[in-house]
Design a protein around this motif. Structure first.
Motif, PDB file in Angstrom:
ATOM      1  N   ILE A  22       0.849  -1.343   0.226  1.00  0.00           N
ATOM      2  CA  ILE A  22      -0.133   0.167   0.207  1.00  0.00           C
ATOM      3  C   ILE A  22       0.826   1.188   0.004  1.00  0.00           C
ATOM      4  CG2 ILE A  22      -1.764   1.290   1.381  1.00  0.00           C
ATOM      5  CD1 ILE A  22      -2.421  -1.686   2.699  1.00  0.00           C
ATOM      6  N   ALA A  23       0.610   2.093  -0.937  1.00  0.00           N
ATOM      7  CA  ALA A  23       1.469   3.499  -0.767  1.00  0.00           C
ATOM      8  C   ALA A  23       1.270   4.334   0.317  1.00  0.00           C
ATOM      9  CB  ALA A  23       0.865   4.329  -2.086  1.00  0.00           C
ATOM     10  N   ALA A  24       2.048   4.557   1.194  1.00  0.00           N
ATOM     11  CA  ALA A  24       1.918   5.487   2.355  1.00  0.00           C
ATOM     12  C   ALA A  24       2.206   6.741   2.024  1.00  0.00           C
ATOM     13  CB  ALA A  24       3.238   4.960   3.232  1.00  0.00           C
ATOM     14  N   ARG A  25       2.204   6.980   0.764  1.00  0.00           N
ATOM     15  CA  ARG A  25       2.446   8.595   0.564  1.00  0.00           C
ATOM     16  C   ARG A  25       2.154   8.517  -1.205  1.00  0.00           C
ATOM     17  NH1 ARG A  25       8.059  11.259  -0.396  1.00  0.00           N
ATOM     18  NH2 ARG A  25       7.011  12.354  -2.214  1.00  0.00           N
ATOM     19  N   GLU A  26       2.321   9.875  -1.634  1.00  0.00           N
ATOM     20  CA  GLU A  26       2.114   9.972  -3.185  1.00  0.00           C
ATOM     21  C   GLU A  26       3.488   9.295  -3.993  1.00  0.00           C
ATOM     22  OE1 GLU A  26       0.992  13.669  -6.321  1.00  0.00           O
ATOM     23  OE2 GLU A  26       2.515  14.039  -4.524  1.00  0.00           O
TER      24      GLU A  26
END
Length: 393
Positions: free
Chosen positions: A279-283
């Motif tokens: 999962i992307a924890a930021r852009e």
């Protein structure tokens, strides 16, 4: 320099028998034949005799010099040059292949387990590398192996050093077994939690929207947005940076007609390797090996991430079979998963996340022990940290 009270001898001076390599040609596998150890067999945590290649008794007898005895050492001449293991009960009376050499320690001079550790030390590893030939097939010859120098203290101190390092090795082995057991339990848990028999699977495209990376790769990495590949996702639930430190600018993204993926996007591998998801924890920005799913109101990212991991075999079977297996956008969106209530999704994800945290803690413990062991090897096997034995200074 040789430490005070230590001795230096070549490996051939420490072997009671000539150091020799094993069977050059084992021939076709033989039922109930003589197992022969290969370099690849030494790379396993536990050597599986049943998985070894075999040869005839006649060929075995023609290579009597490398029929193994208890506490002999086996050293790789090719591949992982200098990889060394000790012969335990299961390998007694087996033989070696051409890629390995046998060393029979003179027990009145050198304790077998100490010699094992000494040959694994940074000092000996440098010697192995220095003596490798320059041909296309990297190999250390028997003559060069025989010349490798080994430094050692008295037998009593050798045993003390070996016991210390064996203790650390046992701790690593115990931790690895715990990790394996936890991973097996997690796999069974994953399968049972995601069965959900009463729920009909739906294509991911119904509950998520997709982000497909641009075809063009950035030419300049001088920005502040991480650019990810499959390697950045492996072993992680959340990802926020590139292992190689690759960062792109918005200007470069505009030039190559690419776009970022938002925070909480589920990223899935779609080329070569399957079942890798995070999962992307930021852009972030993803490369063409990856596919992004932006979750709608009906699905929790953590649940989707675990569901994709559970379907690695199905995903691979559905992939396009060219030189490299891959999934296009339609195939990614067509992957079917079961979507229970949000409450149930969160419960399943929490259970699996807890399981993963336990595994991560054990892996961190293992890394710490390995670091400590490397430090001890450096200090103990060079005489930098002298050890005392009962009745001696």
């Amino acid at each position: 320099m040789t430490p005070k009270g230590w001795t230096e001898k070549s490996l051939s001076q420490l072997s009671s028998k000539p150091i020799s390599y094993g069977v050059v040609q084992t021939g076709e596998p033989v039922d109930n034949g003589i197992p022969c150890v290969r370099v690849v067999d030494l790379t396993s945590s536990e050597i599986d005799v049943d998985a070894m290649i075999t040869t005839t008794d006649a060929i075995n007898q023609s290579y009597k010099k490398t029929i193994l005895e208890k506490n002999d050492l086996m050293i790789a001449l090719r591949g992982e040059i200098g990889l060394v293991r000790i012969v335990e009960d299961a390998l007694v009376d087996r033989n070696l292949t051409r890629g390995l050499a046998r060393v029979s320690p003179i027990k009145s001079i050198v304790y077998p387990n100490f010699l094992l550790w000494a040959l694994r030390s940074p000092l000996c590893k440098k010697e192995f590398i220095r003596r490798v030939n320059g041909s296309a097939l990297k190999e250390i010859s028997i003559n060069e192996l025989r010349k490798v120098p080994v430094i050692f203290p008295s037998l009593e101190r050798q045993k003390k050093i070996s016991n210390i390092l064996d203790t650390w090795d046992d701790a690593i082995s115990t931790t690895e077994k715990l990790i394996t057991a936890k991973q097996k339990l997690q796999k069974a848990l994953l399968s049972s939690l995601l069965e959900l028999e009463a729920i009909t699977p739906v294509p991911i495209g119904r509950v998520c929207s997709s982000i497909v990376p641009a075809r063009n790769k950035p030419k300049v990495f001088d920005g502040d947005i991480p650019w990810l590949t499959i390697a950045d996702l492996e072993g992680k639930m959340y990802v926020q940076s590139s292992l190689l430190g690759l960062l792109v600018s918005r200007q470069e993204l505009t030039r190559i007609k690419s776009k970022t993926i938002p925070h909480r996007t589920v990223i899935m591998s779609c080329v070569g390797k399957f079942g890798i998801a995070a999962i992307a924890a930021r852009e972030l920005v993803i490369n063409q090996q990856l596919h992004g799913f932006i979750c709608g109101d009906e699905i929790v990212p953590e649940y989707l991430c675990w569901a994709l991991r559970a379907k690695s075999r199905e995903i691979k079977a559905a992939s396009g079979q060219t030189t490299v297996s891959y999934l296009n956008r339609d195939q990614c969106e067509s992957i079917k998963i079961k979507v229970p209530s949000l409450t149930e999704q969160e419960r399943i994800a929490d259970i699996l996340n807890t399981s993963q945290k336990e595994i991560n803690i054990l892996m961190s413990v293992k890394e710490d022990i390995q670091t400590q062991k490397r430090g001890l090897m450096q200090k103990l096997l060079t005489g930098e940290w002298p050890v005392t034995v009962e009745g001696a200074g």
